[in-house]
Design a protein around this motif. Sequence first.
Motif, PDB file in Angstrom:
ATOM      1  N   ARG A  64     -32.040  18.495 -51.691  1.00  0.00           N
ATOM      2  CA  ARG A  64     -33.381  19.049 -51.900  1.00  0.00           C
ATOM      3  C   ARG A  64     -33.832  19.842 -50.679  1.00  0.00           C
ATOM      4  NH1 ARG A  64     -38.961  16.005 -53.951  1.00  0.00           N
ATOM      5  NH2 ARG A  64     -40.314  17.807 -53.607  1.00  0.00           N
TER       6      ARG A  64
ATOM      7  N   PRO B  77     -39.625  21.225 -42.361  1.00  0.00           N
ATOM      8  CA  PRO B  77     -39.361  20.208 -43.376  1.00  0.00           C
ATOM      9  C   PRO B  77     -39.697  18.789 -42.916  1.00  0.00           C
ATOM     10  CG  PRO B  77     -37.312  20.907 -42.350  1.00  0.00           C
ATOM     11  CD  PRO B  77     -38.385  21.810 -41.802  1.00  0.00           C
TER      12      PRO B  77
ATOM     13  N   TYR C 131     -38.875  13.375 -48.013  1.00  0.00           N
ATOM     14  CA  TYR C 131     -39.498  13.325 -49.330  1.00  0.00           C
ATOM     15  C   TYR C 131     -39.651  11.879 -49.774  1.00  0.00           C
ATOM     16  CZ  TYR C 131     -37.873  18.163 -49.353  1.00  0.00           C
ATOM     17  OH  TYR C 131     -37.629  19.468 -49.017  1.00  0.00           O
TER      18      TYR C 131
ATOM     19  N   GLU D 141     -35.040  23.771 -50.919  1.00  0.00           N
ATOM     20  CA  GLU D 141     -36.382  24.216 -50.546  1.00  0.00           C
ATOM     21  C   GLU D 141     -36.414  24.974 -49.226  1.00  0.00           C
ATOM     22  OE1 GLU D 141     -39.282  21.131 -50.862  1.00  0.00           O
ATOM     23  OE2 GLU D 141     -38.764  20.677 -52.947  1.00  0.00           O
ATOM     24  N   TYR D 142     -35.462  24.684 -48.355  1.00  0.00           N
ATOM     25  CA  TYR D 142     -35.364  25.368 -47.059  1.00  0.00           C
ATOM     26  C   TYR D 142     -33.931  25.862 -46.892  1.00  0.00           C
ATOM     27  CZ  TYR D 142     -39.786  23.008 -45.940  1.00  0.00           C
ATOM     28  OH  TYR D 142     -41.081  22.551 -45.945  1.00  0.00           O
TER      29      TYR D 142
END
Length: 387
Positions: free
Chosen positions: A112, A73, A76, A116-117
């Motif tokens: 987030r 990751p 963002y 996503e992870y």
Amino acid sequence: MRTGVFLYPWDVNGDPAAPARVAGLGVHQVTLAAAYHSTRALTPRHPRHRVVTAEYAAVLYPPDEGRWAGRGPRPYPAGPWAPGDAYGQAADALSAVGLEVHTWVVLAHNSRLGAEYPDTSVVNAYGDRYPWAPCIAQPAVRALLTGLATEAAVRPGARGTELESCGWYGLSHLHAHDKTSGVPLGDAAQYAMSLCFCPGCRDGYAALGADPEALRAGVRDALEPVWRGGVPADVPVGKLLGAEPAALTLEFRARTARTFQEEAVAAVRAAAPEGFRVLLHADPVEYHCGANAGTDPAHVLALADGVVVPCTGGAGLLPPFARHASAGSVPAANLTVVSGMGGSPGTLAADAARAASLGANELRLYHAGLASDQDLAAVAEGLSRLG
């Protein structure tokens, strides 16, 4: 007493009057968000909007592609709520009116990332994931957060940083439409529900001699009376979990938090100019989780330049830090000055004096962008009385 206020870039950008209004309060610095979690924020004076919705945790400047290329990751970039170099634009405007700007960097709080992870998240004793809470025992999480701390903290022109959530996050979270207060949870139950049983943490418990599955089952068993309403809110952690499980889990988690804090602060210092100040938002109770992560006061004040301590409703968390503060340390009292969020701007002078008597040598005021005009007038009045 040196005083700073918290702000978001969207409180300033697009509002030409904002920098002078903040400076007119009588504060010395602004702690300006550079990396922040998802939120919905009121902007009561902005000429273009009244509500800003930050949809996910993001950096509020363009991330360095050279640093993050090929990594996942990674941070963002923000969406339309903070386009481009929103942080830099706001920082320049605030500096132009004589305010010292420090960065505000949120680390282990990122919904987030967890979506996503999912394997990066804290997993409780029941197998439930907390997507907002990255597990700081995991190497991939630590690599992301130390890199984020470095990049977001040391923005051009910043004179220091304040690292929030620099430690464990857990159950407690201002999540969208939260419905988690049906059963009151005291400190011990909050701690039990925040214990992580991801593979990395299970390995950590095993390294200390515990059977991770037996430990997990014991935590669930200890919580059963809580769900039936049969446990007082003030029960100690050691009584709820048992002395040995409480001590073992705290040993692992405290050591993990300390080494994470050491890595994050070292990474920031390596990138920062001379005189750059590093403060952590902190709580002196090591098993506490959240934005003000639990710390060992002696350790954190030997590591960082100071701490920002939550003091709304009372300054009782200050003395443990004051006892370990050196001549150059900063124990800063964080006071909410938004009436609608439980703050008391009208008693600012008295609250500041009380905090000073318990060891604070600086103030942080939360939050100049969210406060009403009446609240800000009370802040200016209170600061004028401090001299």
